[in-house]
Every structure is written in C-alpha cells, then in structure tokens.
Scaffold this motif. Structure first.
Motif, PDB file in Angstrom:
ATOM      1  N   SER A  43       1.446  -1.013  -0.306  1.00  0.00           N
ATOM      2  CA  SER A  43       0.013  -0.444   0.444  1.00  0.00           C
ATOM      3  C   SER A  43       0.661   1.297  -0.272  1.00  0.00           C
ATOM      4  O   SER A  43       0.996   2.708  -0.608  1.00  0.00           O
ATOM      5  CB  SER A  43      -0.686   0.139   0.857  1.00  0.00           C
ATOM      6  OG  SER A  43      -0.168  -0.013   2.526  1.00  0.00           O
ATOM      7  N   GLN A  44       1.797   1.338   0.656  1.00  0.00           N
ATOM      8  CA  GLN A  44       2.624   2.503   0.618  1.00  0.00           C
ATOM      9  C   GLN A  44       4.095   2.567  -0.727  1.00  0.00           C
ATOM     10  O   GLN A  44       3.800   3.926  -0.958  1.00  0.00           O
ATOM     11  CB  GLN A  44       3.731   2.506   2.091  1.00  0.00           C
ATOM     12  CG  GLN A  44       4.596   3.452   2.155  1.00  0.00           C
ATOM     13  CD  GLN A  44       6.243   3.570   1.168  1.00  0.00           C
ATOM     14  OE1 GLN A  44       6.216   2.519   0.497  1.00  0.00           O
ATOM     15  NE2 GLN A  44       6.798   4.585   1.194  1.00  0.00           N
ATOM     16  N   THR A  45       3.833   1.514  -1.221  1.00  0.00           N
ATOM     17  CA  THR A  45       4.661   1.507  -2.719  1.00  0.00           C
ATOM     18  C   THR A  45       3.553   2.463  -3.232  1.00  0.00           C
ATOM     19  O   THR A  45       3.896   3.100  -4.465  1.00  0.00           O
ATOM     20  CB  THR A  45       4.980   0.344  -2.844  1.00  0.00           C
ATOM     21  OG1 THR A  45       6.195   0.171  -1.725  1.00  0.00           O
ATOM     22  CG2 THR A  45       5.823   0.740  -4.856  1.00  0.00           C
ATOM     23  N   ALA A  46       2.444   1.156  -3.424  1.00  0.00           N
ATOM     24  CA  ALA A  46       1.485   2.413  -4.227  1.00  0.00           C
ATOM     25  C   ALA A  46       0.678   3.331  -4.151  1.00  0.00           C
ATOM     26  O   ALA A  46       0.634   3.964  -5.086  1.00  0.00           O
ATOM     27  CB  ALA A  46       0.159   0.995  -4.428  1.00  0.00           C
ATOM     28  N   GLN A  47       0.869   3.701  -3.207  1.00  0.00           N
ATOM     29  CA  GLN A  47       0.351   5.017  -2.628  1.00  0.00           C
ATOM     30  C   GLN A  47       1.536   5.817  -3.609  1.00  0.00           C
ATOM     31  O   GLN A  47       0.772   7.296  -3.862  1.00  0.00           O
ATOM     32  CB  GLN A  47      -0.080   5.302  -1.720  1.00  0.00           C
ATOM     33  CG  GLN A  47      -1.558   4.862  -1.442  1.00  0.00           C
ATOM     34  CD  GLN A  47      -2.033   4.775  -0.130  1.00  0.00           C
ATOM     35  OE1 GLN A  47      -2.264   5.843   0.470  1.00  0.00           O
ATOM     36  NE2 GLN A  47      -2.223   3.286   0.884  1.00  0.00           N
ATOM     37  N   THR A  48       2.929   6.039  -2.911  1.00  0.00           N
ATOM     38  CA  THR A  48       3.908   5.803  -3.231  1.00  0.00           C
ATOM     39  C   THR A  48       3.826   7.003  -4.777  1.00  0.00           C
ATOM     40  O   THR A  48       4.069   8.471  -5.207  1.00  0.00           O
ATOM     41  CB  THR A  48       4.757   6.151  -2.511  1.00  0.00           C
ATOM     42  OG1 THR A  48       5.050   6.015  -0.938  1.00  0.00           O
ATOM     43  CG2 THR A  48       6.190   6.906  -3.090  1.00  0.00           C
ATOM     44  N   LEU A  49       4.012   5.661  -5.179  1.00  0.00           N
ATOM     45  CA  LEU A  49       3.763   5.720  -7.094  1.00  0.00           C
ATOM     46  C   LEU A  49       3.246   6.278  -7.616  1.00  0.00           C
ATOM     47  O   LEU A  49       3.267   6.274  -8.888  1.00  0.00           O
ATOM     48  CB  LEU A  49       4.461   4.662  -7.520  1.00  0.00           C
ATOM     49  CG  LEU A  49       5.870   3.812  -6.877  1.00  0.00           C
ATOM     50  CD1 LEU A  49       7.036   2.630  -7.798  1.00  0.00           C
ATOM     51  CD2 LEU A  49       6.876   5.460  -6.819  1.00  0.00           C
ATOM     52  N   LYS A  50       1.790   6.433  -7.105  1.00  0.00           N
ATOM     53  CA  LYS A  50       0.193   7.132  -8.081  1.00  0.00           C
ATOM     54  C   LYS A  50       0.065   5.532  -8.393  1.00  0.00           C
ATOM     55  O   LYS A  50      -0.140   6.051  -9.805  1.00  0.00           O
ATOM     56  CB  LYS A  50       0.446   8.224  -8.072  1.00  0.00           C
ATOM     57  CG  LYS A  50       0.448   8.918  -6.545  1.00  0.00           C
ATOM     58  CD  LYS A  50       0.700  10.540  -7.277  1.00  0.00           C
ATOM     59  CE  LYS A  50       1.029  11.207  -6.803  1.00  0.00           C
ATOM     60  NZ  LYS A  50       1.092  13.079  -6.912  1.00  0.00           N
ATOM     61  N   VAL A  51       0.204   4.799  -8.511  1.00  0.00           N
ATOM     62  CA  VAL A  51      -0.310   3.220  -9.425  1.00  0.00           C
ATOM     63  C   VAL A  51      -1.919   2.987  -8.701  1.00  0.00           C
ATOM     64  O   VAL A  51      -2.080   3.489  -7.974  1.00  0.00           O
ATOM     65  CB  VAL A  51       0.767   2.052  -9.163  1.00  0.00           C
ATOM     66  CG1 VAL A  51       2.296   2.156  -9.794  1.00  0.00           C
ATOM     67  CG2 VAL A  51       0.552   1.211  -7.826  1.00  0.00           C
ATOM     68  N   ASP A  52      -1.992   2.493 -10.123  1.00  0.00           N
ATOM     69  CA  ASP A  52      -3.564   1.840  -9.161  1.00  0.00           C
ATOM     70  C   ASP A  52      -4.050   0.575  -8.617  1.00  0.00           C
ATOM     71  O   ASP A  52      -5.249  -0.062  -8.645  1.00  0.00           O
ATOM     72  CB  ASP A  52      -4.909   1.807 -11.071  1.00  0.00           C
ATOM     73  CG  ASP A  52      -4.367   3.572 -10.897  1.00  0.00           C
ATOM     74  OD1 ASP A  52      -4.843   4.158 -10.600  1.00  0.00           O
ATOM     75  OD2 ASP A  52      -4.378   3.476 -12.403  1.00  0.00           O
ATOM     76  N   ARG A  53      -3.084  -0.253  -9.030  1.00  0.00           N
ATOM     77  CA  ARG A  53      -3.530  -1.474  -8.924  1.00  0.00           C
ATOM     78  C   ARG A  53      -1.709  -2.685  -8.245  1.00  0.00           C
ATOM     79  O   ARG A  53      -1.078  -1.952  -8.869  1.00  0.00           O
ATOM     80  CB  ARG A  53      -3.971  -2.882  -9.343  1.00  0.00           C
ATOM     81  CG  ARG A  53      -4.573  -3.383  -9.275  1.00  0.00           C
ATOM     82  CD  ARG A  53      -4.619  -4.569 -10.733  1.00  0.00           C
ATOM     83  NE  ARG A  53      -5.772  -5.693 -10.135  1.00  0.00           N
ATOM     84  CZ  ARG A  53      -5.774  -6.920 -11.105  1.00  0.00           C
ATOM     85  NH1 ARG A  53      -6.105  -6.067 -12.177  1.00  0.00           N
ATOM     86  NH2 ARG A  53      -6.436  -8.126 -10.856  1.00  0.00           N
ATOM     87  N   GLY A  54      -1.768  -3.589  -7.091  1.00  0.00           N
ATOM     88  CA  GLY A  54      -1.040  -4.490  -6.808  1.00  0.00           C
ATOM     89  C   GLY A  54      -1.211  -5.119  -6.523  1.00  0.00           C
ATOM     90  O   GLY A  54      -1.893  -5.053  -5.606  1.00  0.00           O
ATOM     91  N   CYS A  55      -0.521  -6.091  -6.874  1.00  0.00           N
ATOM     92  CA  CYS A  55      -0.062  -7.574  -6.069  1.00  0.00           C
ATOM     93  C   CYS A  55       1.027  -7.967  -5.913  1.00  0.00           C
ATOM     94  O   CYS A  55       2.519  -7.601  -6.299  1.00  0.00           O
ATOM     95  CB  CYS A  55      -0.949  -8.640  -6.816  1.00  0.00           C
ATOM     96  SG  CYS A  55      -0.341  -8.781  -8.076  1.00  0.00           S
ATOM     97  N   ILE A  56       0.691  -8.619  -4.621  1.00  0.00           N
ATOM     98  CA  ILE A  56       2.548  -9.293  -4.121  1.00  0.00           C
ATOM     99  C   ILE A  56       2.211 -11.310  -4.628  1.00  0.00           C
ATOM    100  O   ILE A  56       1.157 -11.069  -3.738  1.00  0.00           O
ATOM    101  CB  ILE A  56       3.333  -9.397  -2.837  1.00  0.00           C
ATOM    102  CG1 ILE A  56       3.671  -7.231  -2.508  1.00  0.00           C
ATOM    103  CG2 ILE A  56       4.160 -10.314  -2.080  1.00  0.00           C
ATOM    104  CD1 ILE A  56       3.575  -7.321  -1.210  1.00  0.00           C
ATOM    105  N   LEU A  57       3.574 -11.799  -4.708  1.00  0.00           N
ATOM    106  CA  LEU A  57       3.226 -13.325  -5.326  1.00  0.00           C
ATOM    107  C   LEU A  57       4.389 -13.693  -4.573  1.00  0.00           C
ATOM    108  O   LEU A  57       5.298 -13.423  -4.705  1.00  0.00           O
ATOM    109  CB  LEU A  57       2.967 -13.905  -6.185  1.00  0.00           C
ATOM    110  CG  LEU A  57       1.876 -12.911  -7.246  1.00  0.00           C
ATOM    111  CD1 LEU A  57       1.902 -11.453  -8.315  1.00  0.00           C
ATOM    112  CD2 LEU A  57       1.580 -14.154  -9.149  1.00  0.00           C
ATOM    113  N   THR A  58       3.952 -15.106  -3.920  1.00  0.00           N
ATOM    114  CA  THR A  58       5.140 -15.622  -3.415  1.00  0.00           C
ATOM    115  C   THR A  58       4.879 -17.055  -4.527  1.00  0.00           C
ATOM    116  O   THR A  58       3.954 -17.888  -5.138  1.00  0.00           O
ATOM    117  CB  THR A  58       4.779 -16.160  -2.035  1.00  0.00           C
ATOM    118  OG1 THR A  58       3.459 -17.157  -1.864  1.00  0.00           O
ATOM    119  CG2 THR A  58       4.640 -15.320  -1.257  1.00  0.00           C
ATOM    120  N   LEU A  59       5.849 -17.710  -4.442  1.00  0.00           N
ATOM    121  CA  LEU A  59       6.273 -19.485  -5.234  1.00  0.00           C
ATOM    122  C   LEU A  59       6.426 -20.530  -4.377  1.00  0.00           C
ATOM    123  O   LEU A  59       7.210 -20.007  -3.453  1.00  0.00           O
ATOM    124  CB  LEU A  59       7.094 -18.619  -6.328  1.00  0.00           C
ATOM    125  CG  LEU A  59       7.353 -18.144  -7.017  1.00  0.00           C
ATOM    126  CD1 LEU A  59       8.326 -18.448  -8.560  1.00  0.00           C
ATOM    127  CD2 LEU A  59       6.132 -18.574  -7.895  1.00  0.00           C
TER     128      LEU A  59
END
Length: 638
Positions: A206-222
């Motif tokens: 959330s911090q990174t997405a709001q700082t860069l003003k993106v509209d969507r983000g997710c984290i995936l693990t393998l």
C-alpha cells in the motif's frame, strides 16, 4: 416570571446561543442559566444520555445560589433514569420525598420538587432538561406547557452539539490517518523489525502503490516442487511451482469496473508473465503501455490476476534470495505510464525489503516448528509419564480396594463359617451328655441339620457363582408362568416376614406372563431379591412387585422402602462381597454374595437388572430393582 413563560423569546435566545456559540462546553450551561432564571427555579440541569457510540455525557448545570449545593453525580444519574423511564412524557413531582419513597435513596436530599422533560433527538431519547426546587412546589400547567415548548429548542441545541462533536471526532480521525500515512514511510524499519509477514506485505504494497500513485498492486510468492531450485543455475528451465497471491491493493480512484481477482493461487505454467519474470531474472519486467502488451506473446496468460487487457502498464520485480526467486511484486496503471528509473529503484529496494521479511519469516517458522516439535515431544513424554503415574495410582487404588474386599470377605466368611460351626459344636457337646431327653436330642439334631445346610448353601453359592462367571453353567430352558411363580414365592415370603410386619403387594397384568427361560435360575433370582428386600425394608412396610409386557420383554420391578443406597454404593452393589455401609453395625446377616449371584444369573438368562434409590415423600428411601427378561432366549444351551 410567574406562570407566564415567554416560550418564543426563550427559543430565540437558545437559537442565538446555538448560532453564535463556538465552545460546545459552555453552550449547555448558558442555556441552563437562561431557562433556570426564566422559570425562577433553584437549579436547572440539561444532560445528554449516553449511547453505544459515545459514552461521554455533556452536562449543563445552573444554580441560582452558590450556597445551594447538590451532589452532581447522584442527581444526574437519577435524572437520566427518569428520562428513560418516562420516555415520551414529562415527569413531574411536586414533593419528591412524598411521591417517590422508592427513589429518595437515589436522589439527593436537597431536592424537593422536579419538573423534567425528556428530549428527543433524531428519533430517540437524546437527553433530559430538568427544573428543580429545594422545597416542595406545585408545578402549574402553564409552567409544564412552557417547559415542553422550550424542549424542542433545547433538543436542537443538543443535536447541534452532538454533530459538532462528531465532526471534531472525524477531523481527529483524518489527522490520525495522516499520521499513519507518515509512518508508512518507515517501511524499511517495519520490514526488519515486524514478525507479522501479512502486515509487512500489506504495508509495503500500500505504501509503495500510494507513493508511486499506481492504481493496482499485488504480491505473489512461489512454492517450488523442487525446494533446492536455483534460477541462476538453471536459466533456461521453467520449474514446477505454485504461485499464491498473498496481498492485493487497488486504488479507490480508478474508473475501471475492476475488482480483486477471484484467483489467488495458480500454477506457474499457466502464467506467461511469471515465466518471463523467472527468465529475465534479475531484471524486472517493465511494460509502459497497452501497445507494448500487444507486442508481447502473452496469450498463454491463463489466470486473470494481472488482467492485461484492462490495465495499460505494468512493472514486475522479482523477490529473491541467493539466486532463488521467492515471488514477485507487481504494480499496474490503468493508463499508459512511463516507468522512471527512480521508481524502479524504489521498487527494487522494496522488493529487497520484502524478500528479507520472507526469509526472516521462513527462518522463524523453521525455528518455531523445531521448538513446537521438541515441545510436542516433551509434552508426549509428560503425557506418557502422567498416564503411567495415573495407571500406577489406579492400580494402587485397585489393590487397596481388593485388599479391602479381601478383608471384608475374610471377615464375612469368618463370621458365616464360624457361627454355624460354633452352633454345630455346641449341639454335638449337648448330644454327648448322658441321659439327654429325646425331645432335646431332636432339637439339637435340628440345629445340626440347619447349620450344616447353611454351610452347604454358602459353599454351593460360591461354586455356583464361580461356574456362572466362567460361563460353564448350562441352561435348562422351559416355559415358565411368571405370575404363578410370583404368587407361590410371595406366599413363602409372606410367612417369613410376619415377625417384621412386612406386607406383600403383587401387581400383574391380565395377560399371561409366559416366557421361555431357565426356571431354576429365575426362581433363584426372585428368591435372592426378596431375601434382600426383607433384610433392608423398614418394619411394617410393603414390598411391591410390578410386572408388565414391554415389546418382546417382561419388565419386573421390585420396590421396598428402607435405608437408601449411597450413590457411591450403587455402582458396586452387584459386586461380590460388597455390602452397604453400616450393615455390620446393624447386625444384618449376609455374605455379600446374593446380589452378585443375581447379576450373574440375570446375565445367564440374557436379561438385565438395574437399581435406583430415591427419597420418597415420607422421608424414607424407595429402592427399586428393575429386572428385564426376554420372552424367548436367543441362544439356549441345553
């Protein structure tokens, strides 16, 4: 003002206070002062009732004379109770002490008369306005009407105050949220110090997405099928792995009708983008526009996690540790976006922090798993020791019980064997006397015969019991008329019980009670139960036998009144050599074999027996033996 209250003028004054006053804490006291002076009372109080969202109360209190003191808290508490109790109507008390004897303990003694108006705010009781006098006072109808008239203005004032408080609370929340957003900038320290991996994921995303003003983000693990897989060692090979969406974020300002993905886990072979992320490692995948998407071969992108048709740009950075890709952080824009170097540098730093957090979490889980395993082993060891201890304790208790039973058995058998032998020895000595009359000889011979029979019966009971317990006893099945057998045995015992004054009552159905069973065993069961009832029944009481048909069975109840059976003795009453408490002191004869023999005989003929002991209305206990017998034996041994 005597009985003439200018309600309209008071309402205007209250409205002016609402419009011009800026301090919520002073509005109600000012209104209370205006109303108190207008109604010429000793005190005027305005309070708001507490609700579920706001437990704090606002209080406006005015006193005409500082020498007229009244305890505030008892007064306010009582006024609030009256407001809730009277709800939609005023509460008027010209003489508090005379009208409310039940409430004088709660109201301050200084209050003599009360005129209270519950205040309705937004459809519910929002407060109460009360006029109080120190002495009893008759409230006129004009005063009551005037108080009702100004109540609306006071309710509006309270509503305005409550709204101001709500606005102030919301402003405080906004300020707090801003402070939290400032703390989000400390994500580096948070990822190093926090042990909550999900919180770190959400905080970092959330911090990174709001700082860069993106509209969507997710984290995936393998999660790899081969846990030792290293991307740096196998650049051209796509491993078998499962990708899991562990955190998602989407801005609320986007105009796209998109929502969180319904897929949170998929195979790596289904995602072209994830495969490219492995092949391009350690470089990120950066797509600036939809045109760039169209130039790529992403037709193999089966899951809709990335929804490449709806989003214009994408940046995917690997999360790695020592050559192993742990997952990806993915950010997307709803419009074309040229990713800057500083943005990618920030993403790389964030990915490093997230990777570190993942490794820390995995290490911690391994340590916790090891600790839990060792703890479980210790717990199992302690449980085994506890079970062994409990088993040992039970064995010791069992040995103590067996030793007690042995002592009781030895004592009982000593008495049951020695007493007849003593009588027999004495009879023999008397028979040896010369010149003994014939009638005396016959008497002593009867004693010998009686005591000898008693010894033989005791030995036969022991042998019969051993035979039944070893399941070596045979069945002699024949048709038995239970009613006839009960009447016959009742006659026998009625004679035996004359000295004790016991009566006999047999209640039988009109239909014949015929069953296929071992007649000898059934006769012995009834004999022992009636013998037991005769021993323990109160003198001059009645022994009752009830019999009835129930399905394919006959249920027989034998009821007598006497000393109750202790709860701890009920479960052991059919044990060998177990006798109730106090029977020895009461000199009640018996060996403790009768009911044990009954239980074995009942099981021998496929029946069941139970006992209950309840206190009757007369104060004595009612003991009931319930015998259930099948009409036909399933397996008869002949």
């Amino acid at each position: 003002m005597q009985h003439q209250i200018e309600s309209a003028h008071l309402g205007e004054q209250i409205n002016q206070i609402i419009l011009n006053g800026s301090d919520n804490e002073t509005r109600l006291p000012k209104i209370a002062q205006i109303l108190g002076e207008a109604f010429q009372v000793d005190w005027c109080s305005i309070i708001t009732t507490a609700d579920e969202q706001d437990t704090a109360q606002i209080v406006g209190h005015w006193c005409s004379n500082e020498n007229l003191t009244v305890p505030q808290q008892p007064l306010l508490s009582s006024l609030q109770q009256f407001a809730l109790a009277y709800a939609s109507r005023p509460f008027v008390f010209d003489d508090v002490k005379a009208a409310m004897p039940n409430f004088t303990a709660q109201l301050p003694l200084e209050v003599g008369a009360i005129l209270g108006i519950p205040l309705w705010c937004e459809g519910k009781i929002g407060g109460v306005i009360s006029f109080l006098r120190a002495q009893p006072y008759h409230w006129s109808e004009e005063e009551q009407a005037s108080a009702l008239a100004v109540a609306t203005s006071v309710a509006i004032a309270i509503t305005q105050i409550l709204q101001n408080r709500l606005i102030a609370s919301l402003q405080q929340q906004v300020t707090t949220s801003a402070q939290y957003q400032t703390l989000i900038n400390q994500i580096t320290m948070a990822s190093r110090s926090s042990l909550d991996l999900d919180r770190i994921f959400q905080l970092a995303l959330s911090q990174t997405a709001q700082t860069l003003k993106v509209d969507r983000g997710c984290i995936l693990t393998l999660k790899y099928a081969d846990p030792l897989f290293k991307v740096r060692q196998r650049q051209k090979k796509i491993p078998q792995a499962i990708a899991t969406v562990v955190s998602e974020w989407q801005g609320c300002h986007t105009d796209l009708a998109t929502s969180r993905s319904s897929i949170n886990q998929f195979s790596l072979s289904e995602s072209w983008l994830c495969q490219q992320g492995l092949l391009n490692f350690p470089q990120p995948i950066v797509i600036n526009s939809q045109e760039k998407f169209s130039q790529l071969n992403y037709q193999q992108e089966t899951p809709d996690v990335f929804d490449v048709h709806s989003w214009q740009s994408l940046a995917m950075l690997p999360l790695e540790n020592q050559g192993t890709v742990l997952g990806f952080i993915v950010l997307q824009h709803s419009c074309a976006h040229l990713w800057q170097e500083d943005e990618l540098a920030l993403l790389e730093l964030v990915s490093t922090q997230i990777s570190t957090a993942i490794i820390q979490s995995q290490t911690l889980r391994q340590v916790q798993s090891l600790v839990e395993e060792r703890t479980a082993q210790l717990q199992r060891s302690l449980e085994v020791q506890a079970k062994l201890y409990e088993k040992t304790r039970q064995q010791i208790d069992q040995l103590r019980q067996l030793n007690q039973l042995k002592d009781e058995f030895v004592s009982t058998m000593n008495h049951e064997l020695r007493t007849p032998l003593t009588s027999m020895s004495l009879a023999i000595k008397m028979l040896r006397q010369p010149g003994l009359p014939t009638e005396r000889q016959a008497k002593y011979l009867d004693i010998l015969e009686q005591q000898c029979s008693q010894e033989i019966n005791l030995i036969n009971d022991l042998l019969r019991l051993q035979e039944l317990e070893s399941h070596k006893a045979l069945l002699n099945v024949e048709t038995v008329n239970l009613a006839a057998q009960l009447e016959h045995i009742a006659c026998l015992f009625a004679d035996k019980w004359k000295d004790k004054g016991l009566a006999f009552s047999v209640n039988l159905p009109k239909t014949p009670l015929l069953l296929q069973t071992d007649a000898e065993s059934l006769h012995r069961i009834l004999q022992e139960l009636l013998t037991n009832a005769g021993k323990y029944s109160e003198p001059n009481s009645t022994v009752i036998i009830n019999a009835r048909h129930q399905d394919n069975q006959i249920v027989l109840q034998l009821i007598n009144h006497g000393p109750g059976i202790a709860a701890e003795d009920v479960t052991h009453i059919f044990d060998k050599f177990r006798r109730g408490q106090g029977v020895t002191q009461q000199a009640i004869q018996g060996t403790g074999l009768g009911l044990a023999l009954v239980k074995c005989l009942v099981q021998h003929i496929d029946g069941a027996i139970a006992v209950s002991s309840t206190v009757s209305q007369s104060g004595s206990s009612e003991i009931c033996f319930t015998l259930t017998l099948p009409l036909t034996l399933n397996q008869a041994q002949t």
